[in-house]
Design an enzyme around this catalytic site. Structure first.
Site, PDB file in Angstrom:
ATOM      1  N   ASP A 146     -90.987  66.052 -54.606  1.00 31.45           N
ATOM      2  CA  ASP A 146     -92.178  65.216 -54.556  1.00 31.45           C
ATOM      3  C   ASP A 146     -92.867  65.143 -55.923  1.00 31.45           C
ATOM      4  O   ASP A 146     -92.952  66.150 -56.642  1.00 31.45           O
ATOM      5  CB  ASP A 146     -93.146  65.801 -53.517  1.00 31.45           C
ATOM      6  CG  ASP A 146     -94.225  64.833 -53.099  1.00 31.45           C
ATOM      7  OD1 ASP A 146     -93.995  63.613 -53.169  1.00 31.45           O
ATOM      8  OD2 ASP A 146     -95.295  65.300 -52.672  1.00 31.45           O
ATOM      9  N   HIS A 147     -93.343  63.960 -56.298  1.00 32.90           N
ATOM     10  CA  HIS A 147     -94.202  63.755 -57.473  1.00 32.90           C
ATOM     11  C   HIS A 147     -93.705  64.446 -58.729  1.00 32.90           C
ATOM     12  O   HIS A 147     -94.333  65.380 -59.242  1.00 32.90           O
ATOM     13  CB  HIS A 147     -95.627  64.210 -57.174  1.00 32.90           C
ATOM     14  CG  HIS A 147     -96.382  63.286 -56.282  1.00 32.90           C
ATOM     15  ND1 HIS A 147     -96.795  62.032 -56.690  1.00 32.90           N
ATOM     16  CD2 HIS A 147     -96.758  63.412 -54.992  1.00 32.90           C
ATOM     17  CE1 HIS A 147     -97.416  61.437 -55.685  1.00 32.90           C
ATOM     18  NE2 HIS A 147     -97.402  62.246 -54.643  1.00 32.90           N
ATOM     19  N   ASP A 197     -92.343  59.996 -60.428  1.00 32.97           N
ATOM     20  CA  ASP A 197     -93.751  59.599 -60.432  1.00 32.97           C
ATOM     21  C   ASP A 197     -94.208  59.135 -61.809  1.00 32.97           C
ATOM     22  O   ASP A 197     -94.575  59.931 -62.666  1.00 32.97           O
ATOM     23  CB  ASP A 197     -94.609  60.763 -59.950  1.00 32.97           C
ATOM     24  CG  ASP A 197     -96.059  60.345 -59.714  1.00 32.97           C
ATOM     25  OD1 ASP A 197     -96.401  59.183 -60.003  1.00 32.97           O
ATOM     26  OD2 ASP A 197     -96.836  61.185 -59.245  1.00 32.97           O
ATOM     27  N   GLU A 246     -93.550  55.223 -57.269  1.00 27.99           N
ATOM     28  CA  GLU A 246     -94.956  55.015 -56.906  1.00 27.99           C
ATOM     29  C   GLU A 246     -95.565  53.999 -57.858  1.00 27.99           C
ATOM     30  O   GLU A 246     -95.477  54.143 -59.077  1.00 27.99           O
ATOM     31  CB  GLU A 246     -95.736  56.327 -56.953  1.00 27.99           C
ATOM     32  CG  GLU A 246     -97.177  56.184 -56.483  1.00 27.99           C
ATOM     33  CD  GLU A 246     -97.879  57.528 -56.296  1.00 27.99           C
ATOM     34  OE1 GLU A 246     -99.095  57.587 -56.537  1.00 27.99           O
ATOM     35  OE2 GLU A 246     -97.213  58.517 -55.916  1.00 27.99           O
ATOM     36  N   GLY A 254    -100.830  60.876 -48.879  1.00 31.94           N
ATOM     37  CA  GLY A 254    -102.215  61.217 -48.592  1.00 31.94           C
ATOM     38  C   GLY A 254    -102.621  60.963 -47.157  1.00 31.94           C
ATOM     39  O   GLY A 254    -103.730  60.492 -46.898  1.00 31.94           O
ATOM     40  N   ALA A 255    -101.757  61.298 -46.199  1.00 31.07           N
ATOM     41  CA  ALA A 255    -102.080  61.035 -44.795  1.00 31.07           C
ATOM     42  C   ALA A 255    -103.010  62.081 -44.189  1.00 31.07           C
ATOM     43  O   ALA A 255    -103.510  61.881 -43.077  1.00 31.07           O
ATOM     44  CB  ALA A 255    -100.807  60.942 -43.967  1.00 31.07           C
ATOM     45  N   VAL A 309     -97.590  64.303 -45.560  1.00 26.29           N
ATOM     46  CA  VAL A 309     -98.702  65.174 -45.171  1.00 26.29           C
ATOM     47  C   VAL A 309     -98.522  66.512 -45.874  1.00 26.29           C
ATOM     48  O   VAL A 309     -97.452  67.120 -45.793  1.00 26.29           O
ATOM     49  CB  VAL A 309     -98.739  65.387 -43.642  1.00 26.29           C
ATOM     50  CG1 VAL A 309     -99.949  66.254 -43.261  1.00 26.29           C
ATOM     51  CG2 VAL A 309     -98.790  64.053 -42.909  1.00 26.29           C
ATOM     52  N   ASN A 310     -99.565  66.968 -46.534  1.00 26.54           N
ATOM     53  CA  ASN A 310     -99.496  68.246 -47.228  1.00 26.54           C
ATOM     54  C   ASN A 310    -100.752  69.078 -46.969  1.00 26.54           C
ATOM     55  O   ASN A 310    -100.687  70.162 -46.396  1.00 26.54           O
ATOM     56  CB  ASN A 310     -99.306  68.010 -48.734  1.00 26.54           C
ATOM     57  CG  ASN A 310     -99.226  69.309 -49.526  1.00 26.54           C
ATOM     58  OD1 ASN A 310     -99.159  70.393 -48.973  1.00 26.54           O
ATOM     59  ND2 ASN A 310     -99.237  69.204 -50.847  1.00 26.54           N
ATOM     60  N   THR A 311    -101.902  68.549 -47.359  1.00 24.36           N
ATOM     61  CA  THR A 311    -103.129  69.338 -47.354  1.00 24.36           C
ATOM     62  C   THR A 311    -103.465  69.915 -45.984  1.00 24.36           C
ATOM     63  O   THR A 311    -103.818  71.099 -45.865  1.00 24.36           O
ATOM     64  CB  THR A 311    -104.308  68.486 -47.856  1.00 24.36           C
ATOM     65  OG1 THR A 311    -104.009  68.000 -49.160  1.00 24.36           O
ATOM     66  CG2 THR A 311    -105.591  69.298 -47.910  1.00 24.36           C
TER      67      THR A 311
END
Length: 287
Positions: free
Chosen positions: A80-81, A102, A132, A207-208, A229-231
């Site tokens: 990711d990123h 990214d 992105e 950023g879901a 989903v991460n946070t």
């Protein structure tokens, strides 16, 4: 069973649903994600961030790939990123099926160059690249409506970008932000619809965390096929650890039931798994 990211995302798109993509930092979080996926009999994507790869290196990536191989449902592993082509290549060589190249902080032309190079690199490994376009602010950036509007994905630029880069998936900025916000800014669904009409690759929503079920499902109905989903997941994990510490106190007695390492990890994993389960149920429902 180990799967290809693009195949999971493409199949989800064809059925009008999305695949849940969840960041993992450890074996325990990987177990939480896979436990939810296996219980629901749904595919999933395990994501590794740059900081995690820098910390855990090859052992972490290969352990994540092995866990995906041993799962009873299709699971892909994704970097990711990442803006570092060397790290992208290492992770692809270690078994990742895809990576997000990214370049969102770069100029449009520089983003095209980075993504094109990453796509060529990925093809040599039988892997694919997510790109992105548009900048997603994070909660640490001090999110404002003005900043979000200035960073949204432009539909016609999206078409040019995908054609020029060979990216297989496109992460869009439609008002979504990284991190959890108590009152998330509204998503621009009209903009999402315009982007979807311009490109023929699956769209990705980052950023879901914090977005409501209705917003996520509306985005899916307009072409989003991968939900990141991460946070929320890692916060649930950390909150469970903090609660355990308050209950046990500053000096755990490992001889007592409920106070050893495995007891702590079971509680934290269960908390994270509950959040993953909720999101997986949301993305798999027909919008």
């Amino acid at each position: 069973m180990l799967a290809k990211t693009l195949e999971l995302v493409t199949e989800a798109r064809q059925h009008g649903v999305a695949v849940g993509a969840f960041n993992t930092y450890s074996l325990e979080l990987t177990q939480a994600i896979l436990g939810a996926a296996e219980q629901l009999k749904q595919p999933a994507i395990l994501q590794l961030g740059v900081a995690s790869v820098k910390t855990g290196g090859e052992p972490l990536v290969k352990a994540t790939v092995l866990a995906a191989q041993n799962a009873s449902v299709p699971v892909a592993v994704h970097l990711d990123h990442c803006a570092d082509l060397d790290m992208i290549e290492r992770c692809l060589a270690w078994g990742c099926a895809s990576a997000l190249a990214d370049g969102s902080h770069l100029s449009f032309e520089e983003n095209i160059l980075l993504t094109r190079q990453a796509a060529a690199l990925a093809s040599s490994y039988g892997a694919t690249i997510e790109a992105e376009l548009g900048y997603l602010a994070g909660t640490e950036d001090g999110v404002t409506i003005e900043a979000i509007k200035a960073s949204l994905t432009h539909p016609e630029q999206a078409r040019t970008f995908v054609e020029a880069t060979g990216a297989s998936m496109l992460a869009v900025a439609i008002g979504n932000v990284h991190g959890f916000t108590p009152n998330p800014p509204p998503l621009d669904f009209e903009l999402l619809s315009q982007i979807a009409s311009q490109v023929d690759v699956p769209l990705i929503l980052h950023g879901a965390s914090g977005l409501g079920k209705e917003s996520i499902q509306h985005a899916i109905s307009l072409g989003v096929a991968k939900i990141n989903v991460n946070t929320e997941v890692r916060t649930a994990f950390l909150t469970a650890i903090a609660a355990w510490g308050q209950r046990v106190g500053p000096t755990p007695d490992v001889r007592r039931r409920g106070q050893d390492w495995l007891d702590l990890m079971r509680e934290a994993t269960a908390a994270a798994r509950a959040v993953v389960t909720e999101h997986m149920q949301t993305v798999a429902m027909m919008a």
